[in-house]
Design a protein around this motif. Structure first.
Motif, mmCIF file in Angstrom:
data_model
loop_
_atom_site.group_PDB
_atom_site.id
_atom_site.type_symbol
_atom_site.label_atom_id
_atom_site.label_comp_id
_atom_site.label_asym_id
_atom_site.label_seq_id
_atom_site.Cartn_x
_atom_site.Cartn_y
_atom_site.Cartn_z
ATOM 1 N N SER A 32 -20.396 -47.660 19.903
ATOM 2 C CA SER A 32 -19.080 -48.099 19.473
ATOM 3 C C SER A 32 -18.760 -49.434 20.121
ATOM 4 N N LYS A 33 -18.507 -50.421 19.306
ATOM 5 C CA LYS A 33 -18.166 -51.747 19.821
ATOM 6 C C LYS A 33 -16.667 -51.970 19.777
ATOM 7 N N GLN A 34 -15.931 -50.909 19.461
ATOM 8 C CA GLN A 34 -14.481 -51.014 19.398
ATOM 9 C C GLN A 34 -13.856 -50.160 20.498
ATOM 10 N N THR A 35 -13.116 -50.801 21.385
ATOM 11 C CA THR A 35 -12.394 -50.104 22.443
ATOM 12 C C THR A 35 -10.916 -50.104 22.077
ATOM 13 N N SER A 46 -6.885 -53.297 20.229
ATOM 14 C CA SER A 46 -8.289 -53.099 19.883
ATOM 15 C C SER A 46 -9.093 -54.241 20.495
ATOM 16 N N SER A 49 -16.438 -56.173 20.781
ATOM 17 C CA SER A 49 -17.341 -56.943 21.640
ATOM 18 C C SER A 49 -18.675 -57.216 20.972
ATOM 19 N N GLN A 57 -19.858 -53.830 28.117
ATOM 20 C CA GLN A 57 -19.424 -52.504 28.571
ATOM 21 C C GLN A 57 -18.839 -52.566 29.982
ATOM 22 N N THR A 60 -15.208 -53.736 29.373
ATOM 23 C CA THR A 60 -14.286 -52.753 28.776
ATOM 24 C C THR A 60 -14.150 -51.513 29.667
ATOM 25 N N SER A 61 -15.232 -51.118 30.344
ATOM 26 C CA SER A 61 -15.140 -49.950 31.236
ATOM 27 C C SER A 61 -14.170 -50.210 32.383
ATOM 28 N N LEU A 64 -10.640 -50.063 31.007
ATOM 29 C CA LEU A 64 -10.222 -48.673 30.776
ATOM 30 C C LEU A 64 -9.964 -47.964 32.113
#
Lengths: 243, 243
Positions: A32-35, A46, A49, A57, A60-61, A64
């Motif tokens: 999944s490239k959508q966070t 949204s 990446s 990652q 975004t990690s 999050l």
């Protein structure tokens, strides 16, 4: 490779990403490239990446991980508008690049790019592109879409048909046609397509769709477009003075 | 930037190049990127070039200089088939690269690519792409077109509609649509388009056309295609379950 598309409309925002990850020939995975980050009634964000998967990652990690912790400057849920969110993504990207890039470079490109779209209460819907350098630009009514990754194959159809005034459903349809052009011309971009279709003011994630290759609507759309285009082109006259 | 397209057909060969040369922001010039060599009744050779203009001109100028001098291995008019011509272009490119590349690199990319197409008596029409390394590949019935330069915007329309069995006039029309997609999405590719429309077995240059931006046929074609595509897309249904 990846293709991600963000569309800024009068009516909202469309954020779409393919899901093919290619980490070497022996490992083709769906990622999944959508966070998505949402606080219902308050914000929908949204983040799409492209680029080095470990880099994107890590960004975004961390975002999050820090979300909802309430620390100013690192909590995406506390950011005062989407401009600040884009800045946070850029900051995180710079940190990861500073830490990892020199170790990754012998093996490949460590860079990543992001699209950041959505709405925070009190603002219009907004859309940003964060460059590998961590700086960023914003979409406008005159240039209503932004792309990252394998962007070129799917651009002509958007240049011809998409405007800031397009309806949400129309933009979703055009986004699927843009992905279809990309998938046909580049094997490293692959279905399914994850698409957020966000209606201005809703401040809720209720338009999240996944279009598999076998999705009946997308399949029929592709076929109708392909046949229609072939018929259109066949009906156009050849250059004059030719046998 | 440049966009060059070569198409290998059962019926012949189409070789098309834009004519924009951009050597810095203060110098945008029109340059012929198509070099033609012909011996009527015996051979027609078109060489299209993209990349560093000094490099590509050094290659084609040397080839033209040596043409007809009768020295085996350097005379393009004495080459035994188009495979040998592609090899000659590759050799010349390696010589120029060997001599100039290290001086040019501080200022920009010294590399160039070529398409070599046409027919030599006794052979079928053939089409080759010469890489910056000087090696090359040949087009086949299954992959009937080759592109160099700014290739991606104009590829989807060809992937969808062009085949080895397409008529010459049809391929010329599709090439113009492919260039139109590229010109719309990338300002650094510019009209006019120089196009050789070569009919198999003719062994003569009688199908050389220049399409200016204002060419009535191309203008009407662009308009009809744009309007037809907009109507086609507007008539396709939006995703189900959307307002």
């Amino acid at each position: 490779m990846t293709y991600c598309l963000g569309v800024l409309l009068e009516a909202g925002v469309v954020m779409a990403a393919d899901s093919r990850s290619n980490a070497g020939v022996d490992q083709v995975a769906h990622v999944s490239k959508q966070t998505l980050i949402s606080v219902p009634g308050e914000r929908v964000i949204s983040i799409l990446s492209s680029g080095n998967l470990a880099t994107s990652q890590a960004v975004t990690s961390q975002i999050l991980h820090d979300a909802g912790k309430g620390h100013a400057g690192t909590d995406v849920k506390a950011c005062d508008g989407l401009f600040e969110v884009a800045g946070l993504v850029g900051e995180r990207l710079r940190e990861v690049t500073e830490r990892d890039a020199r170790f990754v470079e012998p093996y490949g490109d460590p860079t990543a790019s992001f699209l950041v779209g959505g709405q925070v209460r009190g603002e219009q819907p907004r859309l940003f592109q964060v460059y590998p350098a961590g700086n960023f630009i914003e979409a406008t009514a005159r240039s209503p879409f932004l792309q990252i990754g394998e962007t070129k194959y799917g651009k002509p159809i958007l240049d011809r048909t998409l405007t800031h005034a397009s309806a949400l459903a129309e933009a979703a349809k055009l986004a699927l046609l843009s992905f279809d052009a990309t998938l046909r011309s580049n094997l490293s971009v692959g279905a399914p397509i994850d698409m957020l279709i966000y209606a201005r003011g809703s401040l809720a994630i209720d338009g999240l769709r996944t279009f598999e290759e076998s999705d009946p609507y997308w399949r029929d759309l592709r076929r109708a477009y392909g046949e229609g285009l072939a018929a259109l082109v066949a009906g156009l006259p050849p250059p004059p003075g030719m046998p």
